[in-house]
Design an enzyme around this catalytic site. Structure first.
Site, short mmCIF file in Angstrom:
data_model
loop_
_atom_site.label_atom_id
_atom_site.label_comp_id
_atom_site.label_asym_id
_atom_site.label_seq_id
_atom_site.Cartn_x
_atom_site.Cartn_y
_atom_site.Cartn_z
N GLU A 1 57.73 46.60 -5.83
CA GLU A 1 58.98 47.34 -6.06
C GLU A 1 59.25 47.60 -7.55
O GLU A 1 59.72 48.68 -7.92
CB GLU A 1 60.17 46.61 -5.42
CG GLU A 1 60.23 45.15 -5.78
CD GLU A 1 61.62 44.52 -5.68
OE1 GLU A 1 61.69 43.30 -5.55
OE2 GLU A 1 62.62 45.25 -5.74
N ASP B 1 54.39 39.90 -0.29
CA ASP B 1 55.68 39.75 0.40
C ASP B 1 55.89 40.78 1.52
O ASP B 1 56.75 40.59 2.38
CB ASP B 1 56.84 39.89 -0.60
CG ASP B 1 56.94 38.70 -1.54
OD1 ASP B 1 56.15 37.75 -1.38
OD2 ASP B 1 57.81 38.73 -2.44
N ARG C 1 55.97 12.90 11.41
CA ARG C 1 56.83 13.33 10.30
C ARG C 1 57.32 14.76 10.50
O ARG C 1 56.71 15.55 11.22
CB ARG C 1 56.02 13.33 9.00
CG ARG C 1 55.84 11.97 8.40
CD ARG C 1 54.95 12.07 7.18
NE ARG C 1 54.83 10.77 6.54
CZ ARG C 1 53.81 10.39 5.78
NH1 ARG C 1 52.82 11.23 5.56
NH2 ARG C 1 53.78 9.21 5.24
N MET D 1 56.07 31.86 0.05
CA MET D 1 56.68 32.89 -0.80
C MET D 1 57.49 33.87 0.03
O MET D 1 57.35 33.93 1.25
CB MET D 1 55.62 33.58 -1.64
CG MET D 1 55.19 32.74 -2.83
SD MET D 1 54.08 33.62 -3.93
CE MET D 1 54.01 32.47 -5.32
N GLY D 2 58.29 34.63 -0.66
CA GLY D 2 59.18 35.57 0.02
C GLY D 2 60.52 35.50 -0.67
O GLY D 2 61.35 34.65 -0.35
N GLU E 1 60.82 30.90 0.16
CA GLU E 1 61.39 30.41 -1.11
C GLU E 1 62.77 31.01 -1.40
O GLU E 1 63.58 30.40 -2.09
CB GLU E 1 60.43 30.76 -2.26
CG GLU E 1 60.21 32.25 -2.40
CD GLU E 1 59.27 32.66 -3.51
OE1 GLU E 1 58.87 31.81 -4.32
OE2 GLU E 1 58.94 33.86 -3.57
N HIS F 1 51.36 29.60 -5.30
CA HIS F 1 50.42 30.67 -5.66
C HIS F 1 49.09 30.58 -4.92
O HIS F 1 48.29 31.52 -5.01
CB HIS F 1 50.21 30.68 -7.17
CG HIS F 1 51.47 31.10 -7.90
ND1 HIS F 1 52.51 30.23 -8.10
CD2 HIS F 1 51.84 32.30 -8.39
CE1 HIS F 1 53.48 30.89 -8.72
NE2 HIS F 1 53.11 32.13 -8.92
N GLN G 1 48.88 31.07 -2.01
CA GLN G 1 49.01 32.22 -1.09
C GLN G 1 48.53 33.53 -1.71
O GLN G 1 48.28 34.50 -1.01
CB GLN G 1 50.48 32.41 -0.68
CG GLN G 1 51.04 31.28 0.12
CD GLN G 1 52.56 31.26 0.06
OE1 GLN G 1 53.21 31.88 0.88
NE2 GLN G 1 53.13 30.55 -0.90
O1 F6P Z 1 56.34 39.29 -5.76
C1 F6P Z 1 55.40 38.49 -5.16
C2 F6P Z 1 55.66 37.02 -5.46
O2 F6P Z 1 54.53 36.34 -5.02
C3 F6P Z 1 56.93 36.48 -4.82
O3 F6P Z 1 56.77 36.11 -3.50
C4 F6P Z 1 57.24 35.31 -5.71
O4 F6P Z 1 58.61 35.01 -5.73
C5 F6P Z 1 56.81 35.78 -7.05
O5 F6P Z 1 55.82 36.75 -6.83
C6 F6P Z 1 56.27 34.68 -7.94
O6 F6P Z 1 56.05 35.21 -9.19
P1 F6P Z 1 55.25 34.52 -10.37
O7 F6P Z 1 53.80 34.74 -10.12
O8 F6P Z 1 55.71 35.26 -11.57
O9 F6P Z 1 55.60 33.07 -10.36
#
Ligand code: F6P
Length: 344
Positions: free
Chosen positions: A103, A127, A162, A169-170, A223, A274, A276
């Protein structure tokens, strides 16, 4: 033609596949010269670029990340930034720019397009929150990584009885969380679109454990998920990027602590972070990226500037960049309802 390309924002698996495809068709079919700007808009501002050709892109199809590098740079937040972008393009005789981003990066592309820069956009983000395209590449890979992790967490959760809170992420949309939750068999999925009530979450876990006996639970939380106002405090770093987005992270820990103290069940938080975004793209993402790369170079040669390539009903089409960056695509209620069937 002489065509510039850049990758901006958070990286994601499939970026190299887009570049490779555009370079291949550009060079061999259209006789183009391709120039790759380093580190997103930063490289354009600083006039840093490498010539790209078929040889340079060899072997990059399965490679995660981006050979061009990426950054979250906003030329509109830099003094004289837009003029510098235009100067760099002119200096390098770049006639058109293929911008691969989410975006923010595409938002910049859209504004530049309004100012006469010849731009074609390619949507990327793990995302999957860009409207105008049904899917972005990188998403399928990210979901698969989450599901693989959740499969592993199930067995250790069961051994120890547990609760495992898995933070994925999101930022503004919970697509990864919902898909990972459904695919991984989560008993609860919390997303930014639906503020959660911690009492209800704990009641559902308690009900599951009390009525089903010894039973481990997987809770997936995006997140960007937020508790109903005033019900749970979550610590964030307060840092924001050049586009004003807060650095997230912390909801998983806060939730795990609260679940353990309210229910008495031993709870652990796992932040997939990360991981992901890293590693090799799935076959699906490789194919989608390749299709987008080819469609982007074709769009340049058709003079379809100000457009973004997008996936709709299985077809790659062109949509106005404005439409793509106007609003975010959120998780539809009917999909969240599927996840909800398994809550508790
Ligand atoms: O925009 C994609 C994304 O992976 C989001 O899901 C996450 O909040 C953000 O990037 C994390 O960004 P950075 O790599 O700057 O920590």
């Amino acid at each position: 033609m002489r065509i510039g390309m850049l990758t901006g924002g958070g990286d994601c698996p499939g970026l190299n596949a887009v570049l490779r495809a555009a370079v291949r068709k550009g060079q061999t079919h259209y006789d183009d010269e391709l120039l790759g700007f380093r580190d997103g808009w930063k490289g354009v501002l600083e006039n840093r670029a490498d010539e790209l050709d078929v040889e340079r892109m060899r072997g990059t199809l399965p490679r995660g990340g981006t050979v061009l590098g990426s950054s979250r740079t906003n030329p509109y937040k830099v003094d004289g930034g837009v003029d510098r972008v235009k100067e760099t393009l002119a200096k390098n005789n770049v006639e058109a720019l293929i911008v691969i981003g989410g975006e923010d990066t595409l938002g910049v592309a859209n504004k530049l397009s309004d100012e006469g820069v010849k731009v074609v956009g390619v949507p990327k983000t793990i995302d999957n929150d860009l409207s105008a395209t049904e899917l972005t590449f990188g998403f399928d890979t990210a979901v698969q990584i989450c599901v693989d992790a959740i499969d592993r967490l199930h067995t250790t959760a069961e051994s120890h009885d547990r609760v495992m809170v898995v933070e994925v992420m999101g930022r503004h949309a919970g697509h990864i969380a919902v898909w990972a939750g459904i695919g991984g068999g989560a008993m609860m999925v919390l997303i930014p679109e639906k503020p959660f009530d911690i009492e209800e979450v704990c009641a559902a876990i308690q009900h599951r454990h009390e009525t089903k006996g010894r039973y481990a639970s997987i809770v997936v939380v995006a997140e960007g998920a937020t508790p109903v106002e005033g019900t749970l405090s979550v610590h964030t770093s307060g840092e924001v990027d050049a586009f004003g987005h807060a650095r997230l992270g912390g909801i998983g820990d806060a939730l795990a602590r609260e679940i353990e103290s309210r229910t008495g069940y031993e709870t652990r938080a796992i932040v997939l972070g990360h991981v992901q975004r890293g590693g090799t793209p799935t076959a699906f993402d490789r194919v989608l990226s390749t299709r987008f790369g080819i469609a982007a170079i074709d769009a340049v040669h058709d003079g379809a500037f100000g457009a973004m390539v997008a996936l709709r009903c299985g077809n790659v089409v062109r949509v106005p960049l404005r439409e793509a960056t106007e609003e975010l695509k959120l998780v539809p209620d009917d999909l969240y309802d599927v996840a909800k069937v398994f809550f508790g």
